[in-house]
Design a protein around this motif. Sequence first.
Motif, PDB file in Angstrom:
ATOM      1  N   ALA A 161       0.834  -1.210   0.000  1.00  0.00           N
ATOM      2  CA  ALA A 161       0.000   0.000   0.000  1.00  0.00           C
ATOM      3  C   ALA A 161       0.863   1.252   0.000  1.00  0.00           C
ATOM      4  O   ALA A 161       0.581   2.228  -0.727  1.00  0.00           O
ATOM      5  CB  ALA A 161      -0.927  -0.017   1.220  1.00  0.00           C
ATOM      6  N   LEU A 162       1.932   1.244   0.801  1.00  0.00           N
ATOM      7  CA  LEU A 162       2.834   2.400   0.807  1.00  0.00           C
ATOM      8  C   LEU A 162       3.526   2.574  -0.538  1.00  0.00           C
ATOM      9  O   LEU A 162       3.667   3.700  -1.053  1.00  0.00           O
ATOM     10  CB  LEU A 162       3.878   2.227   1.913  1.00  0.00           C
ATOM     11  N   VAL A 163       3.973   1.460  -1.109  1.00  0.00           N
ATOM     12  CA  VAL A 163       4.623   1.539  -2.420  1.00  0.00           C
ATOM     13  C   VAL A 163       3.656   2.093  -3.454  1.00  0.00           C
ATOM     14  O   VAL A 163       4.023   2.939  -4.296  1.00  0.00           O
ATOM     15  CB  VAL A 163       5.139   0.149  -2.832  1.00  0.00           C
ATOM     16  N   ASN A 164       2.412   1.635  -3.414  1.00  0.00           N
ATOM     17  CA  ASN A 164       1.422   2.105  -4.377  1.00  0.00           C
ATOM     18  C   ASN A 164       1.185   3.610  -4.251  1.00  0.00           C
ATOM     19  O   ASN A 164       1.123   4.332  -5.253  1.00  0.00           O
ATOM     20  CB  ASN A 164       0.114   1.344  -4.165  1.00  0.00           C
ATOM     21  N   VAL A 165       1.053   4.094  -3.001  1.00  0.00           N
ATOM     22  CA  VAL A 165       0.813   5.531  -2.791  1.00  0.00           C
ATOM     23  C   VAL A 165       2.005   6.351  -3.267  1.00  0.00           C
ATOM     24  O   VAL A 165       1.858   7.344  -4.001  1.00  0.00           O
ATOM     25  CB  VAL A 165       0.495   5.796  -1.316  1.00  0.00           C
ATOM     26  N   GLN A 166       3.206   5.952  -2.846  1.00  0.00           N
ATOM     27  CA  GLN A 166       4.387   6.728  -3.215  1.00  0.00           C
ATOM     28  C   GLN A 166       4.650   6.671  -4.716  1.00  0.00           C
ATOM     29  O   GLN A 166       5.095   7.664  -5.321  1.00  0.00           O
ATOM     30  CB  GLN A 166       5.602   6.196  -2.443  1.00  0.00           C
ATOM     31  N   ALA A 167       4.393   5.523  -5.339  1.00  0.00           N
ATOM     32  CA  ALA A 167       4.560   5.450  -6.785  1.00  0.00           C
ATOM     33  C   ALA A 167       3.576   6.364  -7.490  1.00  0.00           C
ATOM     34  O   ALA A 167       3.915   7.015  -8.501  1.00  0.00           O
ATOM     35  CB  ALA A 167       4.371   4.003  -7.255  1.00  0.00           C
ATOM     36  N   GLY A 168       2.343   6.443  -6.979  1.00  0.00           N
ATOM     37  CA  GLY A 168       1.371   7.363  -7.566  1.00  0.00           C
ATOM     38  C   GLY A 168       1.798   8.812  -7.417  1.00  0.00           C
ATOM     39  O   GLY A 168       1.635   9.626  -8.348  1.00  0.00           O
ATOM     40  N   VAL A 169       2.353   9.157  -6.250  1.00  0.00           N
ATOM     41  CA  VAL A 169       2.847  10.529  -6.044  1.00  0.00           C
ATOM     42  C   VAL A 169       3.979  10.833  -7.008  1.00  0.00           C
ATOM     43  O   VAL A 169       4.040  11.907  -7.626  1.00  0.00           O
ATOM     44  CB  VAL A 169       3.289  10.697  -4.582  1.00  0.00           C
ATOM     45  N   ALA A 170       4.922   9.874  -7.143  1.00  0.00           N
ATOM     46  CA  ALA A 170       6.054  10.095  -8.039  1.00  0.00           C
ATOM     47  C   ALA A 170       5.585  10.272  -9.475  1.00  0.00           C
ATOM     48  O   ALA A 170       6.087  11.158 -10.210  1.00  0.00           O
ATOM     49  CB  ALA A 170       7.032   8.930  -7.942  1.00  0.00           C
ATOM     50  N   ALA A 171       4.649   9.489  -9.920  1.00  0.00           N
ATOM     51  CA  ALA A 171       4.147   9.625 -11.286  1.00  0.00           C
ATOM     52  C   ALA A 171       3.433  10.959 -11.491  1.00  0.00           C
ATOM     53  O   ALA A 171       3.484  11.550 -12.584  1.00  0.00           O
ATOM     54  CB  ALA A 171       3.195   8.468 -11.596  1.00  0.00           C
ATOM     55  N   HIS A 172       2.770  11.455 -10.432  1.00  0.00           N
ATOM     56  CA  HIS A 172       2.010  12.702 -10.568  1.00  0.00           C
ATOM     57  C   HIS A 172       2.905  13.940 -10.644  1.00  0.00           C
ATOM     58  O   HIS A 172       2.599  14.909 -11.359  1.00  0.00           O
ATOM     59  CB  HIS A 172       1.050  12.822  -9.375  1.00  0.00           C
ATOM     60  N   VAL A 173       4.021  13.932  -9.902  1.00  0.00           N
ATOM     61  CA  VAL A 173       4.870  15.135  -9.833  1.00  0.00           C
ATOM     62  C   VAL A 173       6.173  14.956 -10.598  1.00  0.00           C
ATOM     63  O   VAL A 173       7.073  15.796 -10.454  1.00  0.00           O
ATOM     64  CB  VAL A 173       5.153  15.471  -8.363  1.00  0.00           C
ATOM     65  N   MET A 174       6.291  13.886 -11.368  1.00  0.00           N
ATOM     66  CA  MET A 174       7.557  13.615 -12.047  1.00  0.00           C
ATOM     67  C   MET A 174       7.988  14.771 -12.936  1.00  0.00           C
ATOM     68  O   MET A 174       9.156  15.184 -12.931  1.00  0.00           O
ATOM     69  CB  MET A 174       7.431  12.325 -12.875  1.00  0.00           C
ATOM     70  N   ASP A 175       7.072  15.358 -13.719  1.00  0.00           N
ATOM     71  CA  ASP A 175       7.434  16.403 -14.685  1.00  0.00           C
ATOM     72  C   ASP A 175       7.610  17.758 -14.028  1.00  0.00           C
ATOM     73  O   ASP A 175       8.552  18.506 -14.355  1.00  0.00           O
ATOM     74  CB  ASP A 175       6.367  16.486 -15.782  1.00  0.00           C
ATOM     75  N   LYS A 176       6.738  18.111 -13.078  1.00  0.00           N
ATOM     76  CA  LYS A 176       6.756  19.466 -12.518  1.00  0.00           C
ATOM     77  C   LYS A 176       7.689  19.589 -11.317  1.00  0.00           C
ATOM     78  O   LYS A 176       8.338  20.624 -11.136  1.00  0.00           O
ATOM     79  CB  LYS A 176       5.343  19.869 -12.099  1.00  0.00           C
ATOM     80  N   ARG A 177       7.767  18.560 -10.487  1.00  0.00           N
ATOM     81  CA  ARG A 177       8.581  18.640  -9.269  1.00  0.00           C
ATOM     82  C   ARG A 177       9.422  17.373  -9.141  1.00  0.00           C
ATOM     83  O   ARG A 177       9.113  16.450  -8.400  1.00  0.00           O
ATOM     84  CB  ARG A 177       7.695  18.811  -8.039  1.00  0.00           C
ATOM     85  N   PRO A 178      10.494  17.305  -9.913  1.00  0.00           N
ATOM     86  CA  PRO A 178      11.312  16.084  -9.888  1.00  0.00           C
ATOM     87  C   PRO A 178      11.952  15.812  -8.526  1.00  0.00           C
ATOM     88  O   PRO A 178      12.185  14.656  -8.177  1.00  0.00           O
ATOM     89  CB  PRO A 178      12.376  16.341 -10.963  1.00  0.00           C
ATOM     90  N   ASP A 179      12.227  16.836  -7.730  1.00  0.00           N
ATOM     91  CA  ASP A 179      12.816  16.593  -6.413  1.00  0.00           C
ATOM     92  C   ASP A 179      11.843  15.850  -5.500  1.00  0.00           C
ATOM     93  O   ASP A 179      12.222  14.937  -4.769  1.00  0.00           O
ATOM     94  CB  ASP A 179      13.235  17.921  -5.778  1.00  0.00           C
ATOM     95  N   GLN A 180      10.569  16.236  -5.578  1.00  0.00           N
ATOM     96  CA  GLN A 180       9.566  15.525  -4.779  1.00  0.00           C
ATOM     97  C   GLN A 180       9.350  14.097  -5.300  1.00  0.00           C
ATOM     98  O   GLN A 180       9.109  13.174  -4.527  1.00  0.00           O
ATOM     99  CB  GLN A 180       8.242  16.288  -4.788  1.00  0.00           C
TER     100      GLN A 180
END
Length: 415
Positions: free
Chosen positions: A211-230
């Motif tokens: 569940a944690l991996v799924n949430v964090q992977a979703g966050v990474a996919a959402h901010v990959m282009d605009k906020r690569p540090d996050q």
Amino acid sequence: MTAIDRARCRLTARPLALDAALAAGVLGCMVAGSFVDPHGENGVTWGIRTPDPLGLVLMTLGAAALVFRRRAPLTVLALTGAVSLVECVTGDPRVPVAMSAVIALFTVASTTDRPTTWRVGLLTTTVLTGAAMLAGPLPWYAQENLAIFAWTGIGATAGDAVRSRRAVVQAIRERAERAERTREEEARRRVAEERLRIARDLHDVVAHHIALVNVQAGVAAHVMDKRPDQAKEALAHVREASRSALDELRATVGLLRQSGDPEAPTEPAPGLDRLDELAGTFRSAGLPVQVAHADHGTSVPAAVGLAAYRIVQEALTNVQKHAGPGAKAEVSVVRVGQRLEVTVLDDGVGHDPGDERAAAPGEGGGHGLLGMRERVAALGGTLTAGPRHSAGFRVHAILPVETRTAVHGNPGETA
């Protein structure tokens, strides 16, 4: 196997043949005894007298009845007793026809119960001895009359002893078989409980970290282009959650190793001292979690600590999966006397259609709630889980601090 053992096995397998051989042997002994005169001039004399025809007939009838002594012991005793009674009253009392009655009485005593042996034995002894003393041609105090009394008593006593020994041997055999069945059932029960415990641990570990991996992977996919540090930070959390999942899976699977396999990890099972660390993993995944301790700083058994940790872990995992965005969670651990109360609350907006927690109480919820209930029940506690009146979900577990000596055979989970 010796020749004697083989012969015994063959005779035991053919009881009618064995009884026929016994009847022939008894007939031979009775016929031989009828030629002996115990009152001869030189003591016991052979060949001085010969049995009369009636005695031979009675001996033959008594011996022939013994062939059926196993099939109808009481009937055979009645026939041999009647033959012996006729011989005691009308014939030569020194003809040992009563020997067949003694063998029949032995058979009755060895195949029936003790009260029946007493009744039948006393009746047979009284009738034969009384008839010989009162109606026989010899004086009542003759040794032949006393011999009838002695041999009938010996036959009844010996048969009862044989029956008692058989009963003791049978009881020992039944106890051994029952103990063997009990050991097998206990082994199967322990195997089933161990499989269930490992399944619960695997579910808790996989559900939480995935569940944690799924949430964090979703966050990474959402901010990959605009906020690569996050996005990098989210991927770092994914890596950390994956590593933790692998470590816990390795520790759990290590319990399944055989005796000759390499040593399993020896890291202690998680407990209440790691609740803050557990809450931190959820905070890093975006779920605000508040943890409140009121256990007075006392230690609890490892089984209780592990169960409380897994309950909190599963409850927060369900909040992460089902409570919706913006939900918050509160965890409280309170020590009340000899009980430990664990409560997990969330303020989620509601349940989605796939929420396992939305199942009806009779349905038992999903595997997570089922695993929590099994953990609590194994310790003798209680667990309630259900929606709150306003919004969100509540999980409340009461765990007794004094647990049983062993919980489903789990090493280290002792009171």
